[in-house]
Every structure is written in structure tokens, then in C-alpha cells.
Design a protein around this motif. Sequence first.
Motif, short mmCIF file in Angstrom:
data_model
loop_
_atom_site.label_atom_id
_atom_site.label_comp_id
_atom_site.label_asym_id
_atom_site.label_seq_id
_atom_site.Cartn_x
_atom_site.Cartn_y
_atom_site.Cartn_z
N THR A 129 0.81 -1.22 0.00
CA THR A 129 0.00 0.00 0.00
C THR A 129 0.85 1.28 0.00
O THR A 129 0.32 2.36 0.13
N PHE A 130 2.17 1.13 -0.15
CA PHE A 130 3.05 2.28 -0.13
C PHE A 130 3.80 2.43 -1.45
O PHE A 130 4.09 1.45 -2.13
N ILE A 131 4.10 3.68 -1.81
CA ILE A 131 4.98 3.94 -2.93
C ILE A 131 6.05 4.93 -2.48
O ILE A 131 5.82 5.71 -1.55
N SER A 132 7.19 4.88 -3.11
CA SER A 132 8.26 5.83 -2.83
C SER A 132 8.41 6.77 -4.00
O SER A 132 8.38 6.34 -5.16
N ILE A 133 8.56 8.06 -3.72
CA ILE A 133 8.77 9.04 -4.77
C ILE A 133 10.03 9.84 -4.46
O ILE A 133 10.37 10.08 -3.31
#
Length: 236
Positions: A129-133
Motif C-alpha cells: 500500500t506504499f509507494i516511494s517518490i
Amino acid sequence: MINIAVVDDDRNYIDQINEYFDRYMKESGEVIKITTFSDGDNIVDKYRSQFDIIFMDIEMKFMDGMTAAEEIRKKDQSVIIIFITNTPQYAIRGYSVKALDYLLKPLSYFAFSQCVSRAITSLRKRLSTFISINVKDGAIRLDTSDIYYIESRGHNLIFHTKSGDYEIRSTIKDIEQTLNSKKFFRASKWYLINLAHVDSFRDTTLILAGNMLTVSRSRKSELLEALSKYWGEVMQ
């Protein structure tokens, strides 16, 4: 690969934990990268959400583990923190920084391996449920449920989230593929919206987290269908 930090001012425990991780990797087949720090201030300095799990000794000379964890939480709400301590009552304070677990010294391999397995299981659930930007001064990990909508502006994207706005160099097409989720809908060539935060939709005007957005007429019917389906699933 799982990135793990170990923070302890006792070299003997650092060596022991490294040995335990070597054994754990051989037994589990997990690929883990270990980075060690000799004090809390060393990991806090220039912290950029680069770790998945942190094993943190509580009692250290310059910056104690609890203070270090508090500073890390200001920048990273999702990293898993596990305290290492001689005294159980110190670990009880861990709830204030959302610590997952704690290990008591002296460390046994059995307790250590069980703790690592729990942490990795929790990590895999969270990563879904997480993304890194990548932002100007580093990287930020975002919970997708906290994203209101993503706006395309020139060659950049603006992430409008609960914690603020973040700008990155990317295209809405690329991020749409990354967020391959039924919660997100392409409302126009400018907006990728999170259906969970839609308050109302009339004609071609969408109210989302207090913001008024214009929906493409060609996307109106599909958006109504997507909203009806999403709201129906939520109510079940």
C-alpha cells in the motif's frame, strides 16, 4: 532486497546481530542489506527514508534510541522500528513512536529470528500500500490511501496528500501504471484521483478533499461507473 539498519553503541552486539542476520539469510533465503550505526545521532543525520526496518538500541551515549526514533518518525511514518534493550520497561514507551516489537538483551537467536520474520511479514503487507517518490532533497514513502489526487503540471507531477504537496519529475501515465489500483481513476489528462476521497460529483465537477476538479466529459460515464462500483464495495 530488504534494507535494515542496526543502531547500537556496543560493538559486540553489532557483531552478534550481523552474525544472526547471516544465519537468518541462509535459513530463510531472504536477501538483506545491513547498515550499522554506532549512535542515534548517526542515523538521524541526513535520514531519507532509506530503510525498511530499523533495530534500535534504546540506551546510547549521545542520542538515545527513543529520541532517535522520534526524530525519524518526523520524516518517515512507515519504517518498522524494533527496539533492543536491557530493560523491558523502556520498550513499553515504544508505542509513542509506533514501534513494532522489542528484543531483550542478551539476544537469543530464536527470539531474534522470530522478531525478524514478524517484521518482514509486516513490511510486505505495508509495501503493498506504499509507494516511494523521489523529491528534490531525497525520497518520501507515501501511503497510497493518503493521496487525494495527483496533478500533471507541465513535465512535473504534484502529489496532493494528507501530509502536504510533493512535486516530482514524472508523467501521469507512468504513475498511473505504478498505482495500478482500482482506487485510482484517471479523471482527465491532468488528474489521477483517489476514489476514496471523492465527496461529490455533478456534471463535470468533482469535489475531492475540499478541492474542486474538472472531469473530462469523455470520462464522465466511466467515472460514475467507477465511483458506483467503489462505493458499493466499501458498503459491503
